[in-house]
Design an enzyme around this catalytic site. Structure first.
Site, PDB file in Angstrom:
ATOM      1  N   ASP A   1      -1.407   7.723  -7.081  1.00  0.00           N
ATOM      2  CA  ASP A   1       0.092   7.227  -6.854  1.00  0.00           C
ATOM      3  C   ASP A   1       0.986   7.919  -7.745  1.00  0.00           C
ATOM      4  O   ASP A   1       1.894   8.374  -7.163  1.00  0.00           O
ATOM      5  CB  ASP A   1       0.044   5.844  -6.696  1.00  0.00           C
ATOM      6  CG  ASP A   1      -0.938   5.084  -5.723  1.00  0.00           C
ATOM      7  OD1 ASP A   1      -1.255   5.907  -4.690  1.00  0.00           O
ATOM      8  OD2 ASP A   1      -1.000   3.784  -5.452  1.00  0.00           O
TER       9      ASP A   1
ATOM     10  N   GLY B   1       1.000  -1.309   0.051  1.00  0.00           N
ATOM     11  CA  GLY B   1      -0.003   0.018   0.192  1.00  0.00           C
ATOM     12  C   GLY B   1       0.804   1.287  -0.100  1.00  0.00           C
ATOM     13  O   GLY B   1       0.232   2.482   0.241  1.00  0.00           O
TER      14      GLY B   1
ATOM     15  N   SER C   1       2.640   2.294  -2.912  1.00  0.00           N
ATOM     16  CA  SER C   1       2.675   2.724  -4.226  1.00  0.00           C
ATOM     17  C   SER C   1       3.912   2.057  -4.800  1.00  0.00           C
ATOM     18  O   SER C   1       4.488   2.674  -5.643  1.00  0.00           O
ATOM     19  CB  SER C   1       2.649   4.341  -4.392  1.00  0.00           C
ATOM     20  OG  SER C   1       1.627   5.061  -3.695  1.00  0.00           O
TER      21      SER C   1
ATOM     22  N   TYR D   1     -10.259  -4.640  -5.946  1.00  0.00           N
ATOM     23  CA  TYR D   1      -9.677  -3.597  -6.448  1.00  0.00           C
ATOM     24  C   TYR D   1     -10.467  -3.285  -7.737  1.00  0.00           C
ATOM     25  O   TYR D   1     -11.314  -2.180  -7.570  1.00  0.00           O
ATOM     26  CB  TYR D   1      -8.118  -3.505  -6.558  1.00  0.00           C
ATOM     27  CG  TYR D   1      -8.048  -1.811  -6.856  1.00  0.00           C
ATOM     28  CD1 TYR D   1      -7.336  -1.034  -5.903  1.00  0.00           C
ATOM     29  CD2 TYR D   1      -7.935  -1.407  -8.414  1.00  0.00           C
ATOM     30  CE1 TYR D   1      -7.063   0.371  -6.153  1.00  0.00           C
ATOM     31  CE2 TYR D   1      -7.366   0.076  -8.627  1.00  0.00           C
ATOM     32  CZ  TYR D   1      -7.030   0.763  -7.480  1.00  0.00           C
ATOM     33  OH  TYR D   1      -6.632   1.858  -7.807  1.00  0.00           O
TER      34      TYR D   1
END
Length: 359
Positions: free
Chosen positions: A57, A10, A12, A113
């Site tokens: 991101d 998490g 990036s 996701y």
């Protein structure tokens, strides 16, 4: 290529690799693209391999500024606004703590996701129809249609000249929260594909094509549009309020509590409405709050990975020691000091990607 960014955590890491590859390719070919073009290329590259991501991101990796958060807007065009953190004593500090639960977006995308992306896109289609703007050019031409495009089009004729930009955001998001409850409230447990298609006067296959499931397949029996819309609009509202507090300059505000509360509410929403948390994240955030964090939430896509905590600078040592003792010794009792240092650490906002040239 080498990196100190933990993978599937998490933070990036996938976007960092893609941005690095874009920059390296640009450099060896003697090209110098504007930062916005670098971001767009990185976003397109990551989508090409099957992750239906946004662009936050990549934008942060390329366009961040030291000692600032970044307020990012994508529509009608990419725009960033640096947001300085308020000056406080003790100083606001952010601590990253990794749950060590691996979150591999590429593997779980169809049920995690990518599914959330599809739910929000279908939600945007239905919300536009509910608001009577589905036939407006801005909505018809958008591919994909997003909640942001729907909101902007709904208020397109509103005269906001002379109004405070942040307050306009807040007013619009409040209205969209109310509208989403009206639009999806009759299905609190979710929609089937057939029900969603019927609302839109489409076949299920046509609906699937409209949200590009051919490129980003998903698996679900029920699509929780009410919860996803409520999270999307309320999360955006929290971001705007965070910015408003940081920019207020009001010394009467208890910045630690005000900003921390928004982070805590964000985690609650990620857990309950977007359902992208996990038991380890919930446990670590609860422990962190008991150990001195004013605000704790997951970071990144969720379903594992890292958490971020707002802590006073003079309490960081005690805070980290408490998490090492009560979380890491419990879950991974044999971690060495180097691994622990990689799992929990202090971070500060830095500048975006750059080239380092060596003779």
């Amino acid at each position: 290529m080498d990196s100190s960014v933990p993978s599937s955590a998490g933070l990036s890491s996938s976007s960092a690799i893609v941005c690095c590859a874009v920059l390296a390719t640009m450099k060896v070919n003697g090209r110098l693209l504007p930062k916005g073009d670098v971001v767009e290329t990185a976003v397109a590259s990551e989508r090409y391999i099957g992750t239906n991501g946004g662009g936050m991101d990549q934008t942060t990796s390329i366009m961040s500024q030291s000692q600032s958060a970044v307020f990012i807007e994508f529509d009608p065009e990419l725009k960033i606004t640096p947001v300085k953190f308020p000056s406080t004593d003790p100083q606001i500090t952010f601590v990253i703590a990794n749950t060590l639960v691996v979150s591999d977006k590429a593997v779980t995308a169809p049920v995690c996701y990518n599914l959330r992306v599809v739910e929000t896109r279908i939600g945007a289609l239905i919300l536009a129809k509910h608001l009577g703007i589905a036939d407006h050019r801005a909505c018809k031409d958008a591919d994909p249609l997003t909640f942001k495009v729907v909101m902007d089009e709904y208020f397109a004729t509103q005269d906001t000249a002379g109004s405070d930009d942040v307050q306009v955001w807040i007013d619009h998001l409040d209205a969209m929260l109310h509208a989403s409850t009206e639009a999806f409230g009759a299905h609190p447990d979710g929609y089937t594909r057939e029900q969603m298609a019927a609302v839109l006067d489409m076949t299920p296959d046509a609906l699937s094509a409209a949200v590009h499931e051919d490129r980003f397949p998903v698996r679900a029996q029920q699509f929780k549009l009410l919860q996803r819309a409520q999270h999307a609009f309320s999360e955006a509202l929290r971001v705007v309020k965070f910015r408003q507090i940081c920019e207020s300059g009001d010394t009467r505000i208890d910045y630690y509590t005000a900003l921390g509360d928004l982070m805590n509410c964000s985690q609650d929403s990620c857990r309950d409405l977007f359902e992208c948390s996990c038991p380890e994240i919930d446990e670590l955030c609860a422990l962190a709050r008991r150990s001195g964090s004013f605000g704790s939430r997951l970071t990144g896509a969720g379903w594992g990975g890292c958490t971020v905590h707002l802590v006073l600078k003079d309490r960081v040592g005690r805070f980290i020691a408490a998490l090492k003792r009560e979380f890491y010794e419990k879950h991974v009792p044999n971690m060495n000091d180097e691994a622990l240092s990689d799992a929990i650490f202090v971070t500060t906002p830095g500048n975006g990607a750059a080239f380092y040239m060596f003779d």
